[in-house]
Design a protein around this motif. Structure first.
Motif, PDB file in Angstrom:
ATOM      1  N   HIS A 179       0.905  -1.006  -0.121  1.00 19.42           N
ATOM      2  CA  HIS A 179      -0.011   0.027  -0.030  1.00 19.42           C
ATOM      3  C   HIS A 179       0.917   1.174  -0.026  1.00 19.42           C
ATOM      4  CE1 HIS A 179      -2.711   3.237   1.486  1.00 19.42           C
ATOM      5  NE2 HIS A 179      -1.976   3.222   2.462  1.00 19.42           N
ATOM      6  N   VAL A 180       1.902   1.279   0.780  1.00 23.15           N
ATOM      7  CA  VAL A 180       2.890   2.346   1.126  1.00 23.15           C
ATOM      8  C   VAL A 180       3.594   2.608  -0.227  1.00 23.15           C
ATOM      9  CG1 VAL A 180       4.634   3.456   2.676  1.00 23.15           C
ATOM     10  CG2 VAL A 180       3.057   1.851   3.657  1.00 23.15           C
ATOM     11  N   TYR A 239       4.651  10.395   8.827  1.00 18.14           N
ATOM     12  CA  TYR A 239       4.982  10.468   7.465  1.00 18.14           C
ATOM     13  C   TYR A 239       5.653  11.830   6.927  1.00 18.14           C
ATOM     14  CZ  TYR A 239       4.330   5.787   5.534  1.00 18.14           C
ATOM     15  OH  TYR A 239       4.523   4.470   5.227  1.00 18.14           O
ATOM     16  N   ASP A 286      10.320  -1.543   6.990  1.00 23.38           N
ATOM     17  CA  ASP A 286       8.930  -2.235   7.271  1.00 23.38           C
ATOM     18  C   ASP A 286       8.345  -1.330   8.722  1.00 23.38           C
ATOM     19  OD1 ASP A 286       8.776  -3.917   5.517  1.00 23.38           O
ATOM     20  OD2 ASP A 286       9.381  -5.783   6.883  1.00 23.38           O
ATOM     21  N   ALA A 287       9.417  -0.587   9.338  1.00 26.60           N
ATOM     22  CA  ALA A 287       8.916   0.285  10.551  1.00 26.60           C
ATOM     23  C   ALA A 287       8.400   1.635   9.640  1.00 26.60           C
ATOM     24  CB  ALA A 287       9.931   0.233  11.334  1.00 26.60           C
ATOM     25  N   ASN A 288       8.188   1.819   8.610  1.00 29.83           N
ATOM     26  CA  ASN A 288       7.724   2.929   7.753  1.00 29.83           C
ATOM     27  C   ASN A 288       8.804   3.957   7.705  1.00 29.83           C
ATOM     28  OD1 ASN A 288       5.208   1.711   6.943  1.00 29.83           O
ATOM     29  ND2 ASN A 288       4.196   2.827   8.425  1.00 29.83           N
TER      30      ASN A 288
HETATM   31  C1  NAG Z   1       3.038   2.187   8.461  1.00 33.39           C
HETATM   32  O1  NAG Z   1       2.104   3.179   7.646  1.00 33.39           O
HETATM   33  C2  NAG Z   1       0.983   2.671   7.416  1.00 33.39           C
HETATM   34  C3  NAG Z   1       0.141   3.723   6.757  1.00 33.39           C
HETATM   35  O2  NAG Z   1       0.122   4.670   7.233  1.00 33.39           O
HETATM   36  C4  NAG Z   1       0.028   2.269   8.690  1.00 33.39           C
HETATM   37  O3  NAG Z   1      -1.024   1.341   8.196  1.00 33.39           O
HETATM   38  C5  NAG Z   1       0.867   1.293   9.267  1.00 33.39           C
HETATM   39  O4  NAG Z   1       0.596   0.579  10.503  1.00 33.39           O
HETATM   40  C6  NAG Z   1       2.278   1.620   9.593  1.00 33.39           C
HETATM   41  N1  NAG Z   1       3.176   0.704  10.024  1.00 33.39           N
HETATM   42  C7  NAG Z   1       4.080   1.075  10.897  1.00 33.39           C
HETATM   43  C8  NAG Z   1       4.981  -0.423  11.567  1.00 33.39           C
HETATM   44  O5  NAG Z   1       4.058   1.803  11.594  1.00 33.39           O
END
Ligand code: NAG
Ligand code: NAG
Ligand code: NAG
Ligand code: NAG
Ligand code: NAG
Ligand code: NAG
Length: 647
Positions: A18-19, A47, A306-308
Motif C-alpha cells: 500500500h505504502v 510520514y 518495514d517500520a515505515n
Molecule cells: C506504516 O504506515 C501505514 C500507513 O500509514 C500504517 O497503516 C502502518 O500501520 C504503519 N506501520 C508501522 C509499522 O508503523
C-alpha cells in the motif's frame, strides 16, 4: 538470509505494498497547477507530506568535496539508478571559508553546481549545514582559524564562535535559498548541528542557531532537522524541541524497534528517519581495514523500511580525503588520524565503481518498491599504466626552504597564528651552549601536535608525537652556538569528541598544530618559522639535486614523469611501497592527492582521478617523503595499477 527473503515477500504482498504504491505514484506526479510545491513532516501520521501526499525517502550520502566535479553527474545518475529518492551531503564550512571573510565555491567546492546536477538527475537534496559536521573531516568542518581566538568555545553559544557562525550562515543560506523545494528547487530539508547530543546539551546554543537559520530562511520555507544517536537521552540533549524534526542514526545489527521506541518516547508522532545508516566504516592509519557485510545491510534496511522509516545510506558513494582534509579520532586518549581513502566500503567505491553491494541494494529497493529501475550507467575501466621510476629531487631544508613563507618570532606558537591551516611547519632557533662544566646535557620541555622531528645541528635527536614532553640532548662544548630545528606535521584535526561537562571545554578548542608549549634550560629569544602549507604547490619549481645531506634522511622530494598513456585520462591507483618509501604526500602535477603511509597501513595505494592528467603534455608525479629519504634512485619506483590496495 532465508528469513529476510520471506519477510520481504510477505511485506510486498500486504501492508507495505500500500505504502509503496502510494509512494511510487506520488513520485511521478507533477505538482498540481496553481499549488506551490511543499514538503513538511506530518506529525500526525508519521510520514512526510510532499505536495500534500504521504512520502518517505530512501537516500544516500555523497560528499561533493571528496569527488572531483567531473565525476559528479555520473555518480548522481548511479544513485538515481539504485532507486534512491534523494542525495544528502554535509556542507563543509572550512573549505568554503578558508580565511575569515574569504569564500571559495569553485571546482569541487561548487555546491550550487552539485545541487543543480542533482536536480537534473531527478534527485531531491538534503543538506546538512552544521556548522559542525563531523564527517571524518578536519575539525569536523569548522575552520581552523577560529582557534586563533583565545578561549574560544567551539559548538557553544560563545559570542566569538557565534559571530563567525552568523557570518557564514549569512553567506551559505542565501545562496541555497532559491534551490529549496518550496521555491521550485530540489532541497527538501536542512540539518542544523550534527549529533549534538553526543557532545553537549546547551539548548541556548541550539536555539540561537535555529534562530539564525530562520532569520535568513523563514521556517515555512524548509524543514529543519537534527540527527542524534538512537537513544532518548541523546535526542533530548541534541535536538531542540519536538516541533522540529529529530532524526536518529545507527548501523547494521541494531534492534530497529528499540530505536523507534526511543524516538517515539522523545517525539510521539514524528516520522522515523535513520539519517546515517552505515554501509561501511572509515579507517585509521595503523588500524584494520573496515568492512560491513551486504547481508547485514539488507536485513537492517528491511526492518527500517518495514517500520515505515525513511533512510539515508552513509556513505552511498565513497570518496577521497584529498590534500590534508582528513580528520582524526581519539581511541581512548590515543590520537588516530583517518587515512586518505574515504572508500568507506560504500556501494559506489572511492573510484566510482559499482560494487556487489551496490547491485544488491538496488535489487532490494526495486523489489521492495515493486518498481523497475533503469540500468545504472558505468564509468570507464581503471587502467594499469605500470611502474614509474622517481628521481631524487633534493632535501626541503637544504634546497627549498627559502621559497616558502618565513616569519621571525620571539616564542614558538602554533601554525594557525601564522595563518597556516594545514601541512608542515618548521621551527628553528639557536642557543648558546652555556655552562659546560656542571652539566653536559640540556633539556627542552615541549608539546607538539601531531608528529615531528627534532634536530640539533642537523642530527636527528628524536621523533616527536603528541605524548612527547622532554627532549634531552648533549651539548657540544667545543662550539658556542647550537642550532635546533623542529619540523612538525599537522596530521588532521580531531573531528569528533565529547565536551567536558565540568567546564564546557572540549578537545576541539585545543586542536592547534605545531608547537603548543615550549620551555628550555637555555635562554632562547628568537625563532624562525617556515610554513610548508603546499597550498600552491608547483612541481616545475623542483630541481634535480645531487646534494644528499649526511644523516638527514627526512623531508625530501622524488619526482617522475608518468607514461604518455596517462593522457587518456583514465583513472588508476598509485601503489607506494615501504621500503623504499615510508610516509608523506603525493602530488599529481600540482594537485595534492593526499597522504601516503605504507609503513603504517592499512592503505597502500592512492586513487588518482584520471581528469588530473593532462592530455597533451607530460604528467608528473611527485612524492614529498618525510621519513625515509634514500640516496639510491634505482629502486625508487611506484606502480600505477587498475586495482586499489586498501589493506
Ligand atoms: C506504516 O504506515 C501505514 C500507513 O500509514 C500504517 O497503516 C502502518 O500501520 C504503519 N506501520 C508501522 C509499522 O508503523
Ligand atoms: C594573518 O592574516 C591577517 C588578515 O586576515 C593579518 O592581519 C595578519 O597579519 C596575518 N598574520 C600573519 C602572521 O601573517
Ligand atoms: C645546567 O647548568 C646551569 C648553570 O649551572 C643551570 O642553571 C641549569 O639548571 C643546569 N641544567 C640542568 C638540566 O641541570
Ligand atoms: C614538562 O612538560 C610536562 C607536560 O607538559 C609537565 O608535566 C612538566 O611539568 C614539564 N616540566 C617542566 C620542568 O616544565
Ligand atoms: C621533564 O624534565 C623536568 C626537568 O627539566 C623534570 O622535572 C620532569 O619530571 C620531566 N618530565 C618528564 C615527563 O620526564
Ligand atoms: C662539536 O662541534 C664540532 C665543530 O662543529 C664538531 O667537529 C664535533 O664533531 C661536534 N661534536 C659532537 C659531539 O657533536
Amino acid at each position: 538470509m532465508v528469513n529476510t527473503i520471506l519477510f520481504i515477500s510477505l511485506c510486498l504482498s500486504f501492508a507495505c505494498h500500500h505504502v509503496v504504491n502510494s509512494l511510487s505514484v506520488e513520485l511521478d506526479q507533477t505538482t498540481l497547477a496553481g499549488s506551490d510545491p511543499s514538503f513538511v513532516p506530518d506529525f500526525n501520521n508519521r510520514y512526510f507530506l510532499k505536495d500534500g501526499k504521504p512520502f518517505r525517502y530512501i537516500s544516500g550520502i555523497f560528499h561533493y568535496t571528496r569527488v572531483l566535479p567531473q565525476y559528479w553527474a555520473l555518480r548522481l545518475r548511479q544513485m538515481k539508478a539504485a532507486g534512491l529518492d534523494a542525495v544528502q551531503t554535509y556542507v563543509f564550512w572550512n573549505i568554503h571559508e578558508p580565511r575569515p571573510g574569504v569564500y571559495d565555491f569553485d571546482g569541487n567546492h561548487n555546491i550550487i553546481h552539485f545541487i543543480k546536477l542533482a536536480q537534473q538527475v531527478g534527485l531531491l537534496v538534503i543538506l546538512r549545514i552544521g556548522p559542525y559536521v563531523c564527517a571524518e573531516w578536519d575539525l569536523g568542518g569548522m575552520p581552523s582559524w577560529l582557534l586563533t581566538h583565545k578561549d574560544i568555545m567551539l559548538r557553544s553559544k560563545d559570542t566569538v564562535y557565534m559571530s563567525y557562525v552568523y557570518n557564514w550562515l549569512h553567506v551559505i543560506l542565501p545562496k541555497i535559498h532559491p534551490f529549496l523545494y518550496s521555491k521550485g528547487g530540489p532541497i527538501i530539508m536542512l540539518q542544523y548541528e550534527n549529533e549534538y547530543g553526543s557532545f553537549g546539551g546547551d539548548k541556548t546554543y541550539l536555539s540561537n542557531l535555529v534562530e539564525y537559520f530562520n532569520n535568513i530562511i523563514p521556517a515555512k520555507d524548509v524543514t529543519l532537522f537534527s540527527t542524534d544517536g538512537n537513544s532518548y537521552s541523546l535526542l533530548k540533549r541534541g535536538s531542540l524541541t519536538n516541533s522540529l524534526l529529530a532524526t536518529i542514526d545507527f548501523g547494521i545489527g541494531t534492534n530497529v524497534q528499540n530505536s523507534v521506541n526511543e524516538l517515539r518516547k522523545y517525539s510521539y508522532g514524528t516520522p522515523f528517519v535513520n539519517s546515517e545508516f552505515y554501509t561501511g566504516w572509515p579507517d585509521v592509519w595503523g588500524g584494520e581495514h573496515q568492512k560491513r557485510p551486504t547481508e547485514g545491510i539488507l536485513s537492517t534496511l528491511n526492518a527500517i523500511l518495514d517500520a515505515n522509516g525513511s533512510v539515508c545510506f552513509y556513505m552511498f558513494s565513497g570518496g577521497t580525503n584529498f590534500g590534508f582534509m582528513n580528520g582524526a579520532m581519539l581511541k581512548g586518549s590515543e590520537y588516530s588520524p583517518w587515512i586518505t581513502s574515504y572508500d568507506y566500503d560504500s556501494p559506489i567505491s572511492e573510484g566510482g565503481d559499482l560494487t556487489e553491494k551496490y547491485y544488491a541494494i538496488r535489487k532490494f529497493i526495486a523489489n521492495y518498491r515493486n518498481v523497475i529501475l533503469p540500468n545504472p550507467p558505468v564509468g570507464d575501466d581503471k587502467v594499469t599504466y605500470g611502474k614509474v621510476t622517481l628521481q631524487y629531487y633534493g632535501n626541503i631544508f637544504h634546497d627549498y626552504k627559502d621559497s616558502f613563507k618565513i616569519y621571525t618570532v620571539k616564542t614558538p606558537v602554533p601554525m594557525e597564528f601564522f595563518n597556516q591551516s594545514y601541512g608542515y611547519i618548521l621551527y628553528e632557533t639557536v642557543f648558546e651552549t652555556g655552562d659546560c662544566k656542571s652539566n653536559l646535557t640540556t633539556t627542552v620541555n615541549l608539546s607538539i601536535q601531531d608528529r615531528g622531528h627534532f634536530y640539533v645541528n642537523s642530527e636527528l635527536i628524536t621523533i616527536l608525537d603528541r605524548k612527547s614532553t622532554n627532549v634531552t640532548f648533549h651539548k657540544n662544548c667545543s662550539i658556542t652556538m647550537q642550532v635546533i630545528q623542529i619540523m612538525v606535521e599537522n596530521m588532521g584535526r580531531i573531528n569528533y569528541q565529547h565536551r567536558s561537562v565540568v567546564n564546557g571545554d572540549s578537545t576541539f578548542n585545543h586542536e592547534h598544530k605545531g608547537i603548543i608549549q615550549f620551555q628550555s634550560d637555555e635562554l632562547i629569544t628568537s625563532w624562525m618559522i617556515t610554513s610548508f602549507d603546499f597550498h600552491h604547490f608547483m612541481h616545475d619549481t623542483l630541481k634535480r639535486s645531487e646534494f644528499y645531506p649526511e644523516g638527514r634522511t627526512q623531508y625530501c622530494f622524488y619526482q617522475g614523469e608518468l607514461p604518455k598513456e596517462t593522457g587518456t585520462q583514465k583513472d588508476t591507483y598509485v601503489h607506494i611501497t615501504s621500503p623504499p618509501f615510508s610516509k608523506g604526500v603525493v602530488f599529481i602535477n600540482n594537485f595534492n592527492l593526499g597522504r601516503f603511509w605504507p609503513a603504517k597501513g592499512p592503505q597502500k595505494s592512492l586513487y588518482i582521478p584520471g581528469v588530473l592528467f593532462k592530455t597533451h603534455s607530460t604528467n608528473y608525479i611527485t612524492l614529498f617523503e618525510t621519513d625515509n629519504c634514500i640516496k639510491s634512485t634505482t629502486d625508487t619506483t611506484v606502480d600505477l595499477r587498475d586495482v586499489p590496495d586498501l589493506g
